[in-house]
Each structure stands twice: as structure tokens, then as C-alpha cells.
Enzyme design. Sequence first.
Site, PDB file in Angstrom:
ATOM      1  N   TYR A  15       0.822  -1.225   0.000  1.00 49.77           N
ATOM      2  CA  TYR A  15       0.000   0.000   0.000  1.00 49.77           C
ATOM      3  C   TYR A  15       0.847   1.263   0.000  1.00 49.77           C
ATOM      4  CZ  TYR A  15      -4.248  -2.581  -0.070  1.00 49.77           C
ATOM      5  OH  TYR A  15      -5.257  -3.399  -0.500  1.00 49.77           O
ATOM      6  N   HIS A  58     -14.954   1.074  -1.309  1.00 50.05           N
ATOM      7  CA  HIS A  58     -13.802   0.265  -0.892  1.00 50.05           C
ATOM      8  C   HIS A  58     -12.752   1.087  -0.158  1.00 50.05           C
ATOM      9  CE1 HIS A  58     -14.748  -2.861  -4.271  1.00 50.05           C
ATOM     10  NE2 HIS A  58     -15.524  -3.002  -3.212  1.00 50.05           N
ATOM     11  N   CYS A  77      -0.822   5.241  16.825  1.00 52.54           N
ATOM     12  CA  CYS A  77      -2.172   5.771  16.581  1.00 52.54           C
ATOM     13  C   CYS A  77      -2.456   6.942  17.528  1.00 52.54           C
ATOM     14  CB  CYS A  77      -3.183   4.642  16.815  1.00 52.54           C
ATOM     15  SG  CYS A  77      -4.888   5.191  16.950  1.00 52.54           S
ATOM     16  N   SER A  89     -14.500  -4.722 -14.374  1.00 53.80           N
ATOM     17  CA  SER A  89     -14.538  -6.030 -15.051  1.00 53.80           C
ATOM     18  C   SER A  89     -15.693  -6.895 -14.568  1.00 53.80           C
ATOM     19  CB  SER A  89     -13.215  -6.770 -14.807  1.00 53.80           C
ATOM     20  OG  SER A  89     -13.071  -7.045 -13.411  1.00 53.80           O
ATOM     21  N   LEU A  92     -13.727  -0.767 -21.680  1.00 52.65           N
ATOM     22  CA  LEU A  92     -12.835  -0.970 -22.835  1.00 52.65           C
ATOM     23  C   LEU A  92     -13.325  -2.157 -23.654  1.00 52.65           C
ATOM     24  CD1 LEU A  92     -10.241   0.235 -24.005  1.00 52.65           C
ATOM     25  CD2 LEU A  92      -8.935  -1.453 -22.707  1.00 52.65           C
ATOM     26  N   GLU A  93     -13.848  -3.159 -22.922  1.00 52.26           N
ATOM     27  CA  GLU A  93     -14.357  -4.366 -23.596  1.00 52.26           C
ATOM     28  C   GLU A  93     -15.488  -4.937 -22.746  1.00 52.26           C
ATOM     29  OE1 GLU A  93     -10.704  -6.489 -23.516  1.00 52.26           O
ATOM     30  OE2 GLU A  93     -10.895  -6.974 -21.400  1.00 52.26           O
ATOM     31  N   ALA A 121     -12.213   4.946 -21.706  1.00 51.59           N
ATOM     32  CA  ALA A 121     -13.136   5.787 -20.927  1.00 51.59           C
ATOM     33  C   ALA A 121     -13.019   7.265 -21.300  1.00 51.59           C
ATOM     34  CB  ALA A 121     -12.853   5.602 -19.432  1.00 51.59           C
TER      35      ALA A 121
HETATM   36  C1  BV8 Z   1     -17.693  -8.839   0.746  1.00 48.62           C
HETATM   37  C2  BV8 Z   1      -9.732  -2.088  -2.194  1.00 48.62           C
HETATM   38  C3  BV8 Z   1     -19.292  -9.603   2.327  1.00 48.62           C
HETATM   39  C4  BV8 Z   1      -8.350  -2.406  -1.900  1.00 48.62           C
HETATM   40  C5  BV8 Z   1     -10.854  -3.959  -3.324  1.00 48.62           C
HETATM   41  C6  BV8 Z   1     -16.764 -16.183  -4.672  1.00 48.62           C
HETATM   42  C7  BV8 Z   1     -17.678 -15.734  -5.603  1.00 48.62           C
HETATM   43  C8  BV8 Z   1     -18.182 -14.441  -5.573  1.00 48.62           C
HETATM   44  C9  BV8 Z   1     -17.761 -13.554  -4.582  1.00 48.62           C
HETATM   45  C10 BV8 Z   1     -16.839 -13.978  -3.669  1.00 48.62           C
HETATM   46  C11 BV8 Z   1     -16.345 -15.290  -3.700  1.00 48.62           C
HETATM   47  N1  BV8 Z   1     -15.468 -15.414  -2.684  1.00 48.62           N
HETATM   48  C12 BV8 Z   1     -15.409 -14.242  -2.002  1.00 48.62           C
HETATM   49  C13 BV8 Z   1     -16.248 -13.367  -2.586  1.00 48.62           C
HETATM   50  C14 BV8 Z   1     -16.502 -11.968  -2.165  1.00 48.62           C
HETATM   51  C15 BV8 Z   1     -15.391 -11.060  -2.664  1.00 48.62           C
HETATM   52  C16 BV8 Z   1     -15.276 -11.132  -4.165  1.00 48.62           C
HETATM   53  O1  BV8 Z   1     -16.088 -10.596  -4.879  1.00 48.62           O
HETATM   54  N2  BV8 Z   1     -14.220 -11.830  -4.636  1.00 48.62           N
HETATM   55  C17 BV8 Z   1     -14.046 -11.970  -6.067  1.00 48.62           C
HETATM   56  C18 BV8 Z   1     -12.601 -11.682  -6.436  1.00 48.62           C
HETATM   57  C19 BV8 Z   1     -14.444 -13.385  -6.458  1.00 48.62           C
HETATM   58  N3  BV8 Z   1     -15.771  -9.723  -2.271  1.00 48.62           N
HETATM   59  C20 BV8 Z   1     -15.432  -9.253  -1.068  1.00 48.62           C
HETATM   60  O2  BV8 Z   1     -14.736  -9.854  -0.284  1.00 48.62           O
HETATM   61  C21 BV8 Z   1     -16.031  -7.909  -0.706  1.00 48.62           C
HETATM   62  N4  BV8 Z   1     -16.662  -8.028   0.569  1.00 48.62           N
HETATM   63  O3  BV8 Z   1     -18.155  -9.549  -0.120  1.00 48.62           O
HETATM   64  O4  BV8 Z   1     -18.149  -8.791   2.053  1.00 48.62           O
HETATM   65  C22 BV8 Z   1     -20.481  -8.740   2.213  1.00 48.62           C
HETATM   66  C23 BV8 Z   1     -21.111  -8.587   0.982  1.00 48.62           C
HETATM   67  C24 BV8 Z   1     -22.245  -7.810   0.896  1.00 48.62           C
HETATM   68  C25 BV8 Z   1     -22.758  -7.208   2.044  1.00 48.62           C
HETATM   69  C26 BV8 Z   1     -22.112  -7.354   3.271  1.00 48.62           C
HETATM   70  C27 BV8 Z   1     -20.967  -8.117   3.354  1.00 48.62           C
HETATM   71  C28 BV8 Z   1     -14.959  -6.844  -0.586  1.00 48.62           C
HETATM   72  C29 BV8 Z   1     -14.309  -6.622  -1.923  1.00 48.62           C
HETATM   73  C30 BV8 Z   1     -13.423  -5.376  -1.860  1.00 48.62           C
HETATM   74  C31 BV8 Z   1     -11.995  -5.759  -2.121  1.00 48.62           C
HETATM   75  N5  BV8 Z   1     -11.184  -4.531  -2.208  1.00 48.62           N
HETATM   76  N6  BV8 Z   1     -10.138  -2.822  -3.375  1.00 48.62           N
HETATM   77  C32 BV8 Z   1      -7.404  -1.952  -2.979  1.00 48.62           C
HETATM   78  O5  BV8 Z   1      -7.777  -1.213  -3.898  1.00 48.62           O
HETATM   79  O6  BV8 Z   1      -6.258  -2.378  -2.866  1.00 48.62           O
HETATM   80  S1  BV8 Z   1     -11.361  -4.660  -4.765  1.00 48.62           S
HETATM   81  C33 BV8 Z   1     -10.517  -4.062  -6.105  1.00 48.62           C
HETATM   82  O7  BV8 Z   1     -11.153  -4.661  -7.234  1.00 48.62           O
HETATM   83  C34 BV8 Z   1     -10.634  -2.576  -6.369  1.00 48.62           C
HETATM   84  O8  BV8 Z   1     -11.562  -1.917  -5.546  1.00 48.62           O
HETATM   85  C35 BV8 Z   1     -11.162  -2.566  -7.817  1.00 48.62           C
HETATM   86  O9  BV8 Z   1     -11.736  -1.379  -8.162  1.00 48.62           O
HETATM   87  C36 BV8 Z   1     -12.072  -3.697  -7.699  1.00 48.62           C
HETATM   88  C37 BV8 Z   1     -12.791  -4.230  -8.835  1.00 48.62           C
HETATM   89  O10 BV8 Z   1     -11.885  -4.353  -9.904  1.00 48.62           O
HETATM   90  P1  BV8 Z   1     -12.143  -3.401 -11.166  1.00 48.62           P
HETATM   91  O11 BV8 Z   1     -12.302  -2.004 -10.681  1.00 48.62           O
HETATM   92  O12 BV8 Z   1     -13.263  -3.959 -11.956  1.00 48.62           O
HETATM   93  O13 BV8 Z   1     -10.762  -3.516 -11.903  1.00 48.62           O
HETATM   94  P2  BV8 Z   1     -10.335  -4.661 -12.933  1.00 48.62           P
HETATM   95  O14 BV8 Z   1      -8.874  -4.505 -13.164  1.00 48.62           O
HETATM   96  O15 BV8 Z   1     -10.861  -5.980 -12.478  1.00 48.62           O
HETATM   97  O16 BV8 Z   1     -11.125  -4.284 -14.276  1.00 48.62           O
HETATM   98  C38 BV8 Z   1     -10.822  -3.083 -14.960  1.00 48.62           C
HETATM   99  C39 BV8 Z   1     -11.787  -2.981 -16.116  1.00 48.62           C
HETATM  100  O17 BV8 Z   1     -11.558  -1.738 -16.770  1.00 48.62           O
HETATM  101  C40 BV8 Z   1     -11.600  -4.071 -17.163  1.00 48.62           C
HETATM  102  O18 BV8 Z   1     -12.870  -4.554 -17.560  1.00 48.62           O
HETATM  103  C41 BV8 Z   1     -10.913  -3.351 -18.330  1.00 48.62           C
HETATM  104  O19 BV8 Z   1     -11.323  -3.864 -19.590  1.00 48.62           O
HETATM  105  C42 BV8 Z   1     -11.412  -1.946 -18.156  1.00 48.62           C
HETATM  106  N7  BV8 Z   1     -10.479  -0.922 -18.639  1.00 48.62           N
HETATM  107  C43 BV8 Z   1      -9.125  -0.923 -18.567  1.00 48.62           C
HETATM  108  N8  BV8 Z   1      -8.648   0.221 -19.097  1.00 48.62           N
HETATM  109  C44 BV8 Z   1      -9.715   0.961 -19.480  1.00 48.62           C
HETATM  110  C45 BV8 Z   1     -10.881   0.237 -19.181  1.00 48.62           C
HETATM  111  N9  BV8 Z   1     -12.120   0.698 -19.463  1.00 48.62           N
HETATM  112  C46 BV8 Z   1     -12.201   1.923 -20.038  1.00 48.62           C
HETATM  113  N10 BV8 Z   1     -11.116   2.673 -20.356  1.00 48.62           N
HETATM  114  C47 BV8 Z   1      -9.871   2.233 -20.085  1.00 48.62           C
HETATM  115  N11 BV8 Z   1      -8.810   2.993 -20.400  1.00 48.62           N
HETATM  116 ZN    ZN Z   2      -5.888   3.293  17.867  1.00 46.91          ZN
END
Ligand code: BV8
Ligand code: ZN
Length: 244
Positions: free
Chosen positions: A62, A117, A144, A186, A212-213, A229
Site C-alpha cells: 500500500y 472500498h 495511533c 470487469s 474498454l471491452e 473511458a
Molecule cells: C464482501 C480495495 C461480504 C483495496 C478492493 C466467490 C464468488 C463471488 C464472490 C466472492 C467469492 N469469494 C469471495 C467473494 C466476495 C469477494 C469477491 O467478490 N471476490 C471476487 C474476487 C471473487 N468480495 C469481497 O470480499 C467484498 N466483501 O463480499 O463482504 C459482504 C457482501 C455484501 C454485504 C455485506 C458483506 C470486498 C471486496 C473489496 C476488495 N477490495 N479494493 C485496494 O484497492 O487495494 S477490490 C478491487 O477490485 C478494487 O476496488 C477494484 O476497483 C475492484 C474491482 O476491480 P475493477 O475495478 O473492476 O478492476 P479490474 O482490473 O478488475 O477491471 C478493470 C476494467 O476496466 C476491465 O474490464 C478493463 O477492460 C477496463 N479498462 C481498462 N482500461 C480501461 C478500461 N475501461 C475503459 N477505459 C480504459 N482505459
Molecule cells: Zn488506535
Amino acid sequence: MPQSFTPEKNSNIVILTGAGTSQESGLETFRDPDGIWSKVRIEDVATPEAFAKDPDAVHDFYNMRRARHRVATANPNPAHLALARLEAQWVGEVTVITQNVDLLHESGGTQNLIHMHGVHSKARCNHCQYIVEWQGDMSTADVCDGCSCAGGLRPHVVWFGETPLELDRIQGALLECDLFLSIGTSGNVYPAAGFVSVVQQVGRAHTVELNLEPSLGADKFDEGRYGPATAIVPAYVDHLLESL
Ligand code: BV8
Ligand code: ZN
């Protein structure tokens, strides 16, 4: 895909953004071929378990991202600027829900913004939940201000397995929206990837993916517009504002 849709000018617009929105400001995405998760594993740097096991590795990850974000924050791109222009000129409510932890929507001028997030620019204490602005590197040696203990400070971001922020506010916006846009994500990460389904179940909004796609959830949207975008978002905002 049905043809494009022009909402009533006092309708409510909800916009979900992801890492693709910031890509042209110089920030890496997560799942593109050279993205963040191609270089480091989620399990090693983006879960509470990772922080408990090796806090120094998580702080290193981070600290590197915070430094990059700080450089990029001065560089909101035309997509961020177009969304701020839409919010300023639209009659109805415009709510941006971002998965991104960068501050590019703020520097682009968006005001009604939800960081579901968290943000890279804040720290939170695991011991007392104190939240504080944080600009430089963070380590287990940092003390802290809330409880005067060291070792508890972590980035104020939502890791995998943690509950996203402001879900009640988000749910309220989704249930009231007439136009839902998903930009630069994505469709991998839940619950954000499920927001389009929530909107579709309500049955009153038009849904558009701007990416993008086609994302994993492309077939859930009424309409898709594809390209960088910085090109497709300003064009779509112009289309909406022409209807005023
Ligand atoms: C939760 C912060 C419970 C930190 C992030 C199995 C199945 C389904 C779900 C789960 C599972 N096992 C676990 C889960 C839940 C899990 C999850 O979804 N896992 C996935 C991986 C399977 N989720 C969680 O744990 C969440 N919490 O579920 O708690 C709950 C639920 C509901 C209610 C109460 C409790 C917490 C998830 C948060 C994780 N933290 N980030 C940090 O940033 O370091 S996630 C991280 O991924 C970022 O926030 C990021 O934004 C996010 C999503 O990714 P994208 O933004 O989509 O980025 P990505 O690279 O994937 O895609 C980019 C896209 O842009 C592409 O499509 C590309 O084509 C496009 N692109 C690229 N360039 C361009 C473009 N488009 C336009 N123009 C361009 N130039
Ligand atoms: Zn503290």
C-alpha cells in the site's frame, strides 16, 4: 442491445466506477494482463489474514500504491471531468459509487461520491477504529493518535472478506435510480458486480456498461458502449446533456 435511451431530465443517475476509469490517469488496473493481480496475490496483500500474518508486506504494497496514487491525483482524465460536468448540469440526482481508492473523482470535481472500498489517503486503527488522513508511508512502528498504541494502523481500504462501506446509502441510490452506468470495471468483485442485477430487479432503470471491452456482466446491461473511458464517457455525457 436496445438502442440508447434518453432519460427524463429530473431522473436519478447512479454511476459505478472501477479501475478502468483511472487507467488513463496512469494508475494500473487489477485484472488487465499486466495488472496488479498479475504481480502480487490478493491473499498476500489484500485480506485481513494477510495483514495479521505479514503486516510489513501489506504496508509495502500500500505504500507503493499510495505513492502512485498521490502522483496520479493531480491528473483526473476526461472521464472524471465529464462525470463532474454531468453532476453539475443534470437536474436530477447524480451519485457516483466508486470501487477505486484513488481521489481522482474528487480532483475531477465530483461531489456526490461514495468510496465503497475506502481510500488510500486514510489510515484506520485496528485497535480503536480511529480514522486519520495519511499521506506518506505507513508501518507497524507508527503510533495511533486515538489510542497511543503502535502496530494497529492499516490502510482505510476494504479488503477481500471485509464489508464494503456505505452499503445502506448505496442500496437506497440503486432502488431510486432511473439510469445506471457501470464504467471501467470487469464485473469480478462483489457486491459491486451485483449492483446492475439489483437495479434490473427493481425494473425501472435503463442500464449501460461503458468499458474498454465487454465485462463478465455485459449481458446484464440494456446497452453497452465500448472503448477507452476518456473517449466514450465524455461522448455519453454529451448525449445525456443534449437532451436537457
Ligand atoms: C464482501 C480495495 C461480504 C483495496 C478492493 C466467490 C464468488 C463471488 C464472490 C466472492 C467469492 N469469494 C469471495 C467473494 C466476495 C469477494 C469477491 O467478490 N471476490 C471476487 C474476487 C471473487 N468480495 C469481497 O470480499 C467484498 N466483501 O463480499 O463482504 C459482504 C457482501 C455484501 C454485504 C455485506 C458483506 C470486498 C471486496 C473489496 C476488495 N477490495 N479494493 C485496494 O484497492 O487495494 S477490490 C478491487 O477490485 C478494487 O476496488 C477494484 O476497483 C475492484 C474491482 O476491480 P475493477 O475495478 O473492476 O478492476 P479490474 O482490473 O478488475 O477491471 C478493470 C476494467 O476496466 C476491465 O474490464 C478493463 O477492460 C477496463 N479498462 C481498462 N482500461 C480501461 C478500461 N475501461 C475503459 N477505459 C480504459 N482505459
Ligand atoms: Zn488506535
